[in-house]
Design a protein around this motif. Structure first.
Motif, short mmCIF file in Angstrom:
data_model
loop_
_atom_site.label_atom_id
_atom_site.label_comp_id
_atom_site.label_asym_id
_atom_site.label_seq_id
_atom_site.Cartn_x
_atom_site.Cartn_y
_atom_site.Cartn_z
N ILE A 86 -5.29 -10.95 1.41
CA ILE A 86 -6.75 -11.12 1.46
C ILE A 86 -7.17 -12.10 0.38
CG2 ILE A 86 -8.92 -9.94 0.89
CD1 ILE A 86 -7.90 -7.51 2.39
N CYS A 87 -6.50 -12.05 -0.78
CA CYS A 87 -6.93 -12.84 -1.93
C CYS A 87 -5.71 -13.28 -2.73
CB CYS A 87 -7.87 -12.01 -2.80
SG CYS A 87 -8.39 -12.82 -4.32
N GLY A 88 -5.82 -14.42 -3.41
CA GLY A 88 -4.75 -14.89 -4.27
C GLY A 88 -4.86 -14.36 -5.68
N VAL A 89 -5.96 -13.67 -6.01
CA VAL A 89 -6.16 -13.10 -7.33
C VAL A 89 -6.06 -11.58 -7.28
CG1 VAL A 89 -7.80 -12.81 -9.23
CG2 VAL A 89 -7.57 -15.04 -8.12
N CYS A 90 -6.78 -10.98 -6.34
CA CYS A 90 -6.85 -9.51 -6.24
C CYS A 90 -5.73 -8.97 -5.36
CB CYS A 90 -8.21 -9.08 -5.68
SG CYS A 90 -9.60 -9.87 -6.49
N THR A 91 -4.53 -9.40 -5.60
CA THR A 91 -3.42 -9.05 -4.72
C THR A 91 -2.98 -7.60 -4.90
OG1 THR A 91 -1.91 -9.89 -6.42
CG2 THR A 91 -2.60 -11.42 -4.71
N THR A 92 -2.68 -7.25 -6.14
CA THR A 92 -2.16 -5.91 -6.46
C THR A 92 -3.11 -4.81 -6.04
OG1 THR A 92 -0.87 -6.79 -8.31
CG2 THR A 92 -1.41 -4.44 -8.37
N VAL A 93 -4.41 -5.04 -6.24
CA VAL A 93 -5.38 -3.98 -5.98
C VAL A 93 -5.44 -3.62 -4.50
CG1 VAL A 93 -6.72 -4.61 -8.01
CG2 VAL A 93 -7.36 -5.58 -5.80
N HIS A 94 -5.33 -4.62 -3.63
CA HIS A 94 -5.36 -4.33 -2.19
C HIS A 94 -4.08 -3.62 -1.75
CE1 HIS A 94 -9.12 -6.27 -1.34
NE2 HIS A 94 -8.73 -7.37 -1.95
N ALA A 95 -2.95 -4.03 -2.31
CA ALA A 95 -1.70 -3.34 -1.99
C ALA A 95 -1.80 -1.87 -2.37
CB ALA A 95 -0.54 -4.01 -2.72
N MET A 96 -2.34 -1.59 -3.57
CA MET A 96 -2.43 -0.21 -4.06
C MET A 96 -3.37 0.62 -3.19
SD MET A 96 -0.67 1.08 -6.52
CE MET A 96 -0.34 -0.36 -7.52
N ALA A 97 -4.55 0.07 -2.87
CA ALA A 97 -5.49 0.81 -2.04
C ALA A 97 -4.92 1.08 -0.66
CB ALA A 97 -6.81 0.05 -1.93
N SER A 98 -4.12 0.14 -0.15
CA SER A 98 -3.56 0.29 1.19
C SER A 98 -2.53 1.42 1.26
CB SER A 98 -2.92 -1.03 1.63
OG SER A 98 -2.40 -0.92 2.94
N VAL A 99 -1.57 1.45 0.33
CA VAL A 99 -0.58 2.53 0.39
C VAL A 99 -1.25 3.88 0.14
CG1 VAL A 99 1.42 1.11 -0.21
CG2 VAL A 99 0.10 2.19 -2.03
N ARG A 100 -2.26 3.90 -0.72
CA ARG A 100 -2.98 5.16 -0.95
C ARG A 100 -3.71 5.63 0.30
NH1 ARG A 100 -5.62 3.88 -6.97
NH2 ARG A 100 -3.70 4.16 -8.17
N ALA A 101 -4.23 4.69 1.09
CA ALA A 101 -4.94 5.06 2.32
C ALA A 101 -3.98 5.72 3.31
CB ALA A 101 -5.58 3.83 2.96
N VAL A 102 -2.81 5.14 3.50
CA VAL A 102 -1.84 5.70 4.44
C VAL A 102 -1.32 7.04 3.92
CG1 VAL A 102 0.33 5.31 5.66
CG2 VAL A 102 -1.24 3.39 5.26
N GLU A 103 -1.04 7.12 2.63
CA GLU A 103 -0.59 8.39 2.05
C GLU A 103 -1.65 9.48 2.18
OE1 GLU A 103 2.18 6.06 -1.26
OE2 GLU A 103 0.21 6.86 -1.80
N ASN A 104 -2.91 9.09 2.02
CA ASN A 104 -4.02 10.03 2.18
C ASN A 104 -4.07 10.54 3.63
OD1 ASN A 104 -7.24 10.09 2.99
ND2 ASN A 104 -6.81 11.13 1.05
N ALA A 105 -3.88 9.63 4.59
CA ALA A 105 -3.92 10.02 6.00
C ALA A 105 -2.79 10.98 6.34
CB ALA A 105 -3.83 8.77 6.88
N LEU A 106 -1.62 10.80 5.71
CA LEU A 106 -0.45 11.61 6.02
C LEU A 106 -0.33 12.83 5.10
CD1 LEU A 106 2.22 8.78 6.49
CD2 LEU A 106 0.83 9.90 8.25
N GLU A 107 -1.25 12.95 4.13
CA GLU A 107 -1.18 14.02 3.12
C GLU A 107 0.19 14.00 2.43
OE1 GLU A 107 -2.28 17.75 4.83
OE2 GLU A 107 -4.28 17.06 5.42
N LEU A 108 0.63 12.79 2.10
CA LEU A 108 1.95 12.57 1.54
C LEU A 108 1.91 12.60 0.02
CD1 LEU A 108 4.94 11.74 2.06
CD2 LEU A 108 4.16 9.35 2.01
N GLU A 109 2.79 13.35 -0.59
CA GLU A 109 2.86 13.41 -2.05
C GLU A 109 3.66 12.22 -2.59
OE1 GLU A 109 4.11 17.09 -3.71
OE2 GLU A 109 2.59 18.28 -2.63
N VAL A 110 3.26 11.75 -3.78
CA VAL A 110 3.89 10.61 -4.42
C VAL A 110 4.59 11.09 -5.69
CG1 VAL A 110 3.49 8.36 -5.49
CG2 VAL A 110 2.12 9.06 -3.51
N PRO A 111 5.86 10.76 -5.90
CA PRO A 111 6.56 11.22 -7.11
C PRO A 111 5.85 10.76 -8.38
CG PRO A 111 8.12 10.32 -5.53
CD PRO A 111 6.75 10.01 -5.00
N LEU A 112 5.97 11.58 -9.42
CA LEU A 112 5.30 11.26 -10.68
C LEU A 112 5.74 9.91 -11.24
CD1 LEU A 112 5.25 14.68 -12.57
CD2 LEU A 112 3.29 13.42 -11.67
#
Length: 568
Positions: free
Chosen positions: A60-86
């Motif tokens: 989406i952006c050449g500057v805000c790259t990391t933030v979109h990646a992070m929000a995206s994996v969190r969205a899918v994990e939220n949908a699947l109620e998936l736990e993330v290791p510490l």
């Protein structure tokens, strides 16, 4: 008699933004914010595997790259109620912390400071000896030496003498709104060049943990791809982790001894700008740096404030909090999209329809978000005010420090009431940077302690059940509240929407014809010289616009611009 001015494009931002202002009596009476590109990432994602969405949305952006990646994996994990290791949470948190600090430092020094600092004055009028002495009086920073100040001044003189000003081209040098003493200008110019070095140090942290930057490669739905094996140099080792710690400590010195001091100096030097640029008093932020596998506790709080009243603060408690998930909407009443609706992101569409001649009142490619059916300011002001309302001690401590320094340099005491303003956004961003720096260091400690306990897990494999799943991924990005919304059906993406900080702020008028946030905050702004509207840029740049995030690009002739292949 009123006068119309147009700034197109706004420079020193990411993407394309047009600002139109009506000026009367050297003051902005009305404004329009126009996003001039279309974002089509949502369309690209339809029908794809949700596990690969994070790779694509980084583009989406050449500057805000990391933030979109992070929000995206969190969205899918939220949908699947998936736990993330510490371990994965701590690694992710350090990545977003380093990215945030790099973004904040570059925004202040490279993208915004030159709205306030006269580079020509620093080069031609300043005395490097007295400027160095001033800087040493303000801070113990070890690089406030006469030799470095003299070297930078000579570099600037050569640029001006050559007629090739490089990054300082097209500046409004000598503008009457620039009132800093020449020596103060030189202090800021020296720190401008030093800031570039510390951005590189922060990007090293992101690169070590994220495999590369921009566009990190280590994320996965369910954790991260960083194996931890203390005996293998090919993995995340203690040697690499302790090198990251060294970089963090170096950055901490710059944040505390340079960035905070310069922000306080700028605020004290332009006190009138602590009242310009105010919005409607409604603020939205989300918590950041999850500390448990389910995202129920966070290192930094977030929430909603209404009517400039901190007592109205309602905490957003987790990544599954229905208070946030149920109350976000976007309107396209004044946007170039098909229809005229005000919908929740799960049921939105992103179907472009360019309206030549502004049919139906549309004038921007940006949608208009709302929370509880009202526009809201997102970003560092919202985040810092939420931290104050939550009585979050690190934010209180750093706010006191910067307010005390501003008072010592100025003539009166200041407090959090100055934060919702053009200058206040810079002060807020600086306060939040100090908080993030401490939180990032704490994540490092937590990761080391967890590894020492014998836990080396970094990934939990996702499972996609039949039927529909919906999820939202939240992230308090450097520019403010970011949320990605996904609807999954039978293991494929049916709908995907990204509601980003610059959409909240650069949007056109909303469902009730209320002004967008840039439009609202420009009203009352002074403009001394309409031919050189520096003051308009000051307020717009204080938000750190990222229009590539708010919108994206379409070729009007329908030609294929590029193609990409995503490997499963």
């Amino acid at each position: 008699m009123s006068e119309q001015i147009v700034i197109d494009p706004i420079t020193r931002i990411e993407g394309h933004l047009r600002i139109e202002c009506e000026i009367e009596g050297n003051e902005v009476q009305d404004a329009r914010s126009v996003g001039t590109m279309w974002r089509g990432i949502e369309t690209i994602l339809k029908g794809r595997d949700p596990r690969e969405a994070w790779i694509i949305v980084q583009r989406i952006c050449g500057v805000c790259t990391t933030v979109h990646a992070m929000a995206s994996v969190r969205a899918v994990e939220n949908a699947l109620e998936l736990e993330v290791p510490l371990n994965a949470q701590y690694i992710r948190n350090m990545i977003v912390g380093a990215h945030c600090l790099a973004d904040n430092i570059i925004h202040f020094y490279v993208l915004s400071a030159v709205d306030w600092v006269d580079i020509a004055s620093a080069a031609l009028k300043a005395d490097p000896k007295s400027a160095s002495q001033l800087a040493q009086k303000l801070s113990p920073w070890k690089r406030n030496s006469y030799q470095e100040f003299k070297q930078v001044q000579e570099k600037l003189k050569k640029l001006i003498g050559s007629g090739q000003l490089g990054p300082f081209s097209s500046g409004y040098w000598g503008h009457p709104a620039m009132t800093l003493d020449p020596d103060v200008n030189l202090v800021a110019a020296v720190h401008y060049f030093q800031a570039l070095e510390f951005q590189r140090k922060l990007n090293k942290i992101v690169t070590i943990l994220g495999s590369k930057t921009p566009h990190i490669q280590n994320l996965a739905v369910g954790g991260v791809a960083n194996p931890i094996n203390l005996d293998s140099p090919a993995t995340l080792t203690l040697e690499k982790l302790y090198y990251i710690k060294t970089l963090m400590d170096e950055v901490r010195d710059f944040v505390h001894q340079v960035y905070m001091v310069d922000a306080a100096t700028l605020g004290a030097s332009y006190p009138e700008w602590c009242s310009y640029g105010k919005g409607n008093g409604t603020y939205l932020s989300v918590p950041e740096m999850p500390l448990d596998p389910k995202g129920m506790t966070f290192a930094m709080p977030g929430g909603y404030i209404k009517g400039d009243d901190l007592s109205t603060f309602r905490r957003i408690s987790s990544s599954q909090d229905p208070y946030f998930e149920d109350n976000v909407k976007e309107s396209i009443k004044h946007s170039f999209y098909n229809g005229d609706w005000n919908r929740h992101p799960y049921v939105e569409e992103t179907e472009p329809k360019y309206a030549a001649g502004e049919t139906k009142g549309a004038y921007s490619w940006v949608k208009s978000p709302s929370f509880l059916n009202e526009p809201a300011e997102v970003g560092p002001v919202a985040s810092v005010l939420a931290m104050h309302a939550a009585r979050f001690e690190p934010a209180l401590k750093y706010s006191r420090a910067i307010f005390d320094q501003m008072a010592a340099l100025g003539s009166s005491q200041v407090g959090i009431d100055i934060l919702p303003s053009t200058m206040g956004r810079h002060i807020s961003r600086c306060i939040r940077a100090a908080v993030v720096q401490d939180a990032m260091a704490d994540q490092w400690d937590k990761l080391i302690n967890n590894i020492n306990s014998g836990d080396f897990t970094t990934f939990n494999a996702p499972h996609f059940p039949e039927g529909e799943q919906r999820g939202v991924g939240i992230h308090e990005a450097p520019r403010g509240t970011l949320s990605h919304w996904v609807v999954i059906e039978s293991g494929k993406i049916r709908n995907y929407q990204a509601v980003v900080p610059s959409t909240w702020l650069s949007c056109p008028r909303g469902a009730n014809d209320e002004p967008g946030y840039y439009e609202r905050c420009l009203i009352g702004n002074p403009v001394v010289d309409p031919e050189r509207p520096l003051e308009v840029l000051r307020t717009i740049h204080s938000f750190d616009p990222c229009m590539a995030c708010a919108i994206h690009m379409v070729n009007p002739q329908g030609r294929k611009l590029s193609s990409m292949k995503v490997l499963a």
